[in-house]
Structures are given as structure tokens and as C-alpha cells.
Design an enzyme around this catalytic site. Structure first.
Site, PDB file in Angstrom:
ATOM      1  N   GLN A 117      64.399  34.709  91.775  1.00 48.54           N
ATOM      2  CA  GLN A 117      64.930  33.519  92.443  1.00 48.54           C
ATOM      3  C   GLN A 117      65.064  32.362  91.448  1.00 48.54           C
ATOM      4  O   GLN A 117      66.144  31.842  91.239  1.00 48.54           O
ATOM      5  CB  GLN A 117      64.019  33.107  93.602  1.00 48.54           C
ATOM      6  CG  GLN A 117      64.485  31.844  94.332  1.00 48.54           C
ATOM      7  CD  GLN A 117      63.679  31.582  95.586  1.00 48.54           C
ATOM      8  OE1 GLN A 117      63.683  32.382  96.522  1.00 48.54           O
ATOM      9  NE2 GLN A 117      62.977  30.466  95.616  1.00 48.54           N
ATOM     10  N   SER A 124      62.436  24.742  92.481  1.00 51.22           N
ATOM     11  CA  SER A 124      62.134  24.359  93.866  1.00 51.22           C
ATOM     12  C   SER A 124      63.392  24.135  94.707  1.00 51.22           C
ATOM     13  O   SER A 124      63.389  24.384  95.905  1.00 51.22           O
ATOM     14  CB  SER A 124      61.277  23.086  93.875  1.00 51.22           C
ATOM     15  OG  SER A 124      60.053  23.311  93.210  1.00 51.22           O
ATOM     16  N   GLY A 381      30.013  22.673  74.939  1.00 51.43           N
ATOM     17  CA  GLY A 381      30.826  23.259  73.869  1.00 51.43           C
ATOM     18  C   GLY A 381      31.068  24.741  74.050  1.00 51.43           C
ATOM     19  O   GLY A 381      32.152  25.243  73.768  1.00 51.43           O
ATOM     20  N   GLU A 404      56.075  29.286  93.523  1.00 53.99           N
ATOM     21  CA  GLU A 404      56.250  29.239  94.985  1.00 53.99           C
ATOM     22  C   GLU A 404      56.286  27.800  95.501  1.00 53.99           C
ATOM     23  O   GLU A 404      55.824  27.518  96.598  1.00 53.99           O
ATOM     24  CB  GLU A 404      55.143  30.033  95.686  1.00 53.99           C
ATOM     25  CG  GLU A 404      55.313  31.526  95.575  1.00 53.99           C
ATOM     26  CD  GLU A 404      56.712  31.996  95.969  1.00 53.99           C
ATOM     27  OE1 GLU A 404      57.133  31.744  97.103  1.00 53.99           O
ATOM     28  OE2 GLU A 404      57.386  32.610  95.133  1.00 53.99           O
TER      29      GLU A 404
END
Length: 643
Positions: A117, A124, A381, A404
Site C-alpha cells: 500500500q 497515511s 551505561g 498502519e
């Protein structure tokens, strides 16, 4: 508590069995990953995926068992897209005939699919995708084409080197007219020799953040040069194109497509709780092992976990892991309800479900990514070492904030739902997660009744505080939008504030779901009481973190906010005795954690030393390059170095 975390005794038994199966099989070894090259890393993951598929078949594992086996294998690979996107897309959007043809092939892995897609230029904004599927009536085919560089499909996992097929989303064009973006089943590679088919360009998009992380996955680029596919390879459950070139809508409502989206986002929320629980488990165990300062008369130093500064950063993340776990379970039941309603042509709960899953996806993924990084810092650390397991976990998880649906875009979708809900109040009573907006008048007037710190240990008080905050923020934004002549202009101008109002709404949902979970039966001595403590920690931590919202809306006084923080400190002291037991309840094996710091036996320092010595740079005392480039400097003979 393990059963409470898993959801049921049966769920615990299945996940526990699969976790041990993977942990005890040397084929799934993970500790060598950091020293492998990209090609070795990828090939090794292909081997593990093939072995996992063999186990699934040889052991006759059911769907649930296979899902957990792949989860505990813990390496992103092409099968993720096969089972989470490719197969569900055909199940949800294919006709009965298409399902009969394609699902048996996919479910037996005779074909391997991906989900194409996102493009180089669009993610989006699905409507902005540029790939075209033009219907050719003469040949009864669609012509798939990538007209621009930015129309290249970009990011799909498994696509670069493995997938034989893809669900490709493209602009449907018939006689020069655009009919929306639709999904098409497109073969990418020959099933004989695996080479790309004519007109198809495929490649890997390159190394991603971190070393291991998502670099076990062949995220790909795909371009089409007028590739023809049969008309019946358009997913046609919702819309069809006839042989004559007519575009038709079927009796199946288009909204059914959103069911798949709700399902995928529910899975993402569930994955957030798993990822955060891993990080919290590592940081909590290490905080109990690590000692710093506080020694008196030659006695042992203080365990780091006993410092309030450590608890105030760590325990809210522990509580968040449980909160996200329970909201994930709740979303699963919400999806089941929505799916049943859609199949009965009832779309009444769809807008709320869409907004709910979008917002909670955004909230949980952002909080989890930030939480993993916080856990790394909580380990000092040593948390920066690959062997801690935290840098790789962060690199693996952080893409969830953008896939998504990018998180800010998701929150703006929630904002549109909330604005519409308020606008419809005169005609329509809000339900479900937005029901509190139907009581907006009293919520705008009420003030918090808390007088002591203990008053905050009241679920009703907490829920009302979150409802009042969300309601007041939403109403304020709706009123400000009303000043604009053009609402879209208003949305653009107020987008930052709208995102904050949406976050308040979504945090209310998570807090409410956690409290509702506590109203249910939870077996086990002390389990419910401990979960109550975690629930209060989660809620009061959010209240403290966002106290500016609660104060600015006028619901709380500064004194009441201070009392909430006072109670929070008390709660940390109550969580402390059970902190290790709580992270043990996640039931994560050492193999799954992949962390020297988070070892179950606490034997951290010897194992850290062992892990360091295994680095290839320690194969010899004198490293390659010392004689060529360092010795000439030491001997003041740099002119003789092989530069």
C-alpha cells in the site's frame, strides 16, 4: 498473576508451551545476531522461518499455537506479512470465489504474499496513492503501472526478495475516470525460478535503524511497467468491475473494509504491551541486581530499585504494560462485536471503533517506544550495550509509531470523531467510549471532591477526573473551531491542541478499561489487590504528568494535584516488594528477552563479561590494522604507513 496477564489459564498454557519450545531449540538461537552481516542475518532468518514452518506442520500445531511460535521466534520476517496482512485482506475483501482460489494456496505457503500500500511519496494519505490500475476492456485485464518515481511501492515487508504475490493498492481507472483506490492480487515472481516477472522491478530499500531489529526483514521497493493482470484479480467483495467496464458496488457494505483495519490495530496494541513488558522486565530485574551508593560501615550499597527516582520512572512503565495488555484484550472483544454488527449491516458502532483503535494505537505505540528508551536509560551505561537487549528491542519496535497510520495523523482522526460527536449532541446520544460527552453539562460544572491523599484510591473519583479533563478539552476546541468560517482551516490551525484533546480522550479509555477489568473475577490470592495498585499507579502517574491539563480546565486545585502525587509515592512503596514477581509474571524466557541484564537468575556481571569476550574484535590480542596504521604513529614513521 501469569494467568491474569495471559488472559486465561488456557492462553497461558499455550503461550508457555510455545515459549519453551522455541527457547530450548538451538535453531532459534539469537545471541549471534549482532555479529552477522546483513546478508548473513537475512539468510539466517530465512532458515529459521523455514524451520518454524516445518515444526508447525510436523507437530500439527493449530493456528493459535503457530501464532505464538512465530511470536517467540522473535525475528521480523516475510511470514509476518503473509499471516497478518495478505491472508486477512483476501479473507475480508475477496469474493467467495477468490477466497476458494487464493486462500488454500496462501495457507499452505504455496504462494507467499505481502501487502503493498505505502508508496515512496504517500503513506497515511491512501487517497493520494499514485500507482494506477487501468481497465482494458479489449483484453479484460487491468494494467498496473507506476507513473512516477514517488509512485514506487516502498516499505512492504517480505517484498524485496521473498514474496511471490502482493495485495497492491492502486487507483482504479476506467475510461479515464477515477473510481477510488482498490486492492489487486498481483503475482510478482515466477513460481518456477523465483525471478521477477516481466515489467516488475523489485529491490530492498536498505538498512534500517539499528543492526538486527528490522534488518532481518527484506522491506522492498516495487515498480510496475504496464503489467497486465486478469480482471478477476481485483478484490471484489465490496466493489466490482464488469467485463463491459462498469464499476458496481455489491450488496456488501464498503464499511466492511474497516473491519480489517480495526483488527490490525488491535494486534498492534497487543504487541505494544508485549514489547513494553520485555523492556520493563529487563530494567526491573537489573535494578534489583545493580547497587550504587548508600553503603554504611562497609555494608552493601543500595539496590538501585530502592531509590524513589528509579521507582518513579520504572513503576509507571510496569503499570502501563498491564494497562496496555488489558486494553488490548478489550479491543479484541470490540473487534468481534464490530465484525458481527457489520455482517448484519449494522454500522452504528463503526465510527467509534475506528476512532478508538486509531487513538489507542497511537497512544500505546508512542508510550511503548518512549518506555523502551526510558528502560535503557534506567539500566545506566550497560543499557547501551547490544547484549542488554534494549537497543535492539527499541530498533525493532519504534517503526510501530508510523506503520498502519502515523501517530499524529491517527490522533487527528480521533479529533474529527470527537468534534462530530459534540456537534451531534442535540440529535444523537453518544455511546460507548464517547458516552461521557453526553454528560458534558455536569462535567463542565463539577469540581474534584478529593480532600486527602487516600481519596485518590477511589475508582469513581479517578474516572470522573479523566472524564472532566477530556470533556472540557474537547468542548474548548469545538468552541474555538466555531470561530473559523472554514472548519478545515480551523482544524489546520488548532491541530496541535486537537491532538492533545484526543490524547486525553484515549487516556480516559485506557484508565476506564483497566478499572472495568478489576470489576471482573480475577482468581489468585492477592492478584486483584496488586492489579488495583498498578491501576492507581497508571492513572495517578498520568494525572501527575498531565496535571497542567487538569489544572487549566479548572477541575483540580493545585492542592489536589499535590495529594495525587503524594499518594503516588506511597503506591511505589507498595509495589516495590512484588516488583520482581510482577515482571516474572510476564513469563518471558531468557531466550525471548535476549538480555544479559534481564537474566532470570540475576547472574549479570559474569555473563556481561562472557558476552564481551565473544565479540569478534577480541579474537586476537592485536587487531587487524594495528601494524599498518597505529605502529607507524607510535614509531614516528607515519610516512611509511599504508595510507
Amino acid at each position: 498473576m501469569k494467568v491474569a496477564w495471559a488472559g486465561s489459564r488456557e492462553a497461558f498454557q499455550v503461550s508457555d508451551r510455545m515459549a519453551k519450545l522455541v527457547a530450548n531449540d538451538p535453531v532459534f538461537e539469537k545471541f549471534s545476531k549482532p555479529i552477522l552481516s546483513r546478508k548473513e542475518l537475512f539468510k539466517n532468518t530465512l532458515r529459521k522461518a523455514a524451520y518454524a514452518w516445518k515444526l508447525i506442520n510436523d507437530l500439527h500445531l493449530n493456528e493459535e499455537e503457530a501464532k505464538w511460535l512465530r511470536h517467540y521466534m522473535d525475528e521480523p520476517n516475510y511470514t509476518d506479512l503473509q499471516w497478518e496482512m495478505f491472508v486477512p485482506a483476501i479473507e475480508g475483501q475477496g469474493t467467495e470465489e477468490q477466497k476458494r482460489k487464493w486462500l488454500p494456496l496462501a495457507q499452505t505457503m504455496q504462494i507467499i504474499g505481502t501487502y503493498a500500500q505505502t508508496e515512496l511519496g504517500h503513506g497515511s494519505n491512501v487517497r493520494g496513492l499514485e500507482t494506477t490500475a487501468t481497465f482494458d476492456r479489449q483484453t479484460d485485464e487491468f494494467v498496473m503501472h507506476s507513473p512516477t518515481l514517488t509512485s514506487s511501492k516502498w516499505w512492504p515487508g517480505g517484498m524485496a526478495k521473498v514474496a511471490t504475490h502482493a495485495i497492491v493498492y492502486a487507483r482504479l481507472m476506467i475510461n479515464g475516470h477515477f473510481h477510488g483506490v482498490h486492492g489487486f492480487i498481483v503475482q510478482l515472481r515466477s513460481l518456477d525460478d523465483h525471478s521477477p516477472l516481466p515489467g516488475i522491478t523489485l529491490g530492498d530499500i536498505g538498512m534500517k535503524f539499528g543492526h538486527g531489529g528490522y534488518n532481518t526483514m527484506d522491506n522492498g521497493v516495487l515498480r510496475f511497467d504496464r503489467v497486465r493482470i486478469p480482471r478477476n484479480q481485483m478484490l471484489m467483495r465490496v466493489s466490482q468491475v464488469t467485463k463491459e467496464g462498469k464499476f458496481l458496488h455489491s450488496d456488501v457494505p464498503r464499511q466492511l473494509v474497516y473491519g480489517t483495519m480495526v483488527s490490525v490495530r488491535q494486534t498492534i496494541v497487543a504487541d505494544a504491551s508485549k514489547a513494553l513488558s520485555r523492556a520493563v522486565c529487563i530494567a526491573t530485574r537489573y535494578s534489583a541486581v545493580r547497587r550504587q551508593f548508600g553503603s554504611h560501615n562497609g555494608g552493601p550499597e543500595t539496590q538501585v530499585i530502592d531509590y524513589k527516582t528509579q521507582q518513579s520512572r520504572l513503576f509507571p512503565l510496569l503499570a502501563s504494560a498491564f494497562a496496555f495488555r488489558f486494553v488490548g484484550e478489550w479491543l479484541k472483544s470490540l473487534y468481534t462485536d464490530v465484525k458481527q454488527r457489520l455482517e448484519a449491516n449494522d454500522f452504528s458502532t463503526l465510527p467509534e471503533a475506528h476512532a478508538c483503535t486509531a487513538g489507542i494505537k497511537s497512544l500505546t505505540t508512542a508510550a511503548t517506544a518512549d518506555g523502551i528508551e526510558e528502560c535503557r536509560k534506567l539500566c545506566g551505561g550497560h543499557g547501551y550495550l547490544i547484549s542488554s537487549g534494549l537497543p535492539e528491542l527499541f530498533a525493532f519496535y519504534v517503526p510501530a509509531c508510523t506503520y498502519e497510520g502515523e501517530n499524529v495523523v491517527m490522533m487527528l482522526q480521533v479529533a474529527r470523531f470527537l468534534v462530530k460527536t459534540v456537534s451531534d449532541l442535540g440529535n444523537k446520544q453518544p455511546v460507548g467510549t464517547a458516552a461521557y460527552l453526553g454528560r458534558v453539562a455536569p462535567l463542565m460544572q463539577k469540581c474534584c471532591v478529593v480532600q486527602t491523599a487516600e481519596d485518590w484510591l477511589n475508582p469513581g473519583v479517578i474516572v470522573e477526573a479523566f472524564e472532566a479533563r477530556a470533556a472540557r478539552m474537547v468542548i474548548s476546541k469545538v468552541q474555538q473551531l466555531g470561530v473559523f468560517d472554514n472548519q478545515e482551516e480551523g482544524f489546520a490551525e488548532l491541530s496541535t491542541d486537537l491532538v492533545e484533546a484526543s490524547l486525553a480522550h484515549c487516556q480516559l479509555i485506557v484508565v476506564s478499561v483497566f478499572i472495568q477489568r478489576l470489576d471482573q473475577e480475577i482468581p489468585g490470592k492477592g492478584v486483584k489487590q496488586t492489579l488495583k495498585l498498578l491501576c492507581y499507579v497508571y492513572a495517578l502517574f498520568l494525572l501527575h504528568k498531565h496535571q497542567g491539563d487538569f489544572l487549566a480546565t479548572g477541575y483540580l486545585t493545585p492542592k489536589q494535584a499535590s495529594l495525587a502525587n503524594e499518594q503516588l509515592r506511597t503506591l511505589y512503596s507498595k509495589i516495590r516488594p512484588n516488583a520482581i514477581a510482577l515482571v516474572d509474571s510476564f513469563n518471558h524466557t531468557d531466550h525471548y528477552l535476549s538480555s544479559v541484564l534481564g537474566r532470570y537468575d540475576g547472574n549479570v556481571y559474569p555473563k556481561l563479561y562472557e558476552a564481551a569476550l565473544k565479540d569478534p574484535l577480541n579474537d586476537s590480542d592485536i587487531a587487524d590494522g594495528i601494524y599498518e596504521y597505529v605502529r607507524p604513529i607510535l614509531k614516528q614513521k607515519l610516512q611509511f604507513a599504508k595510507l
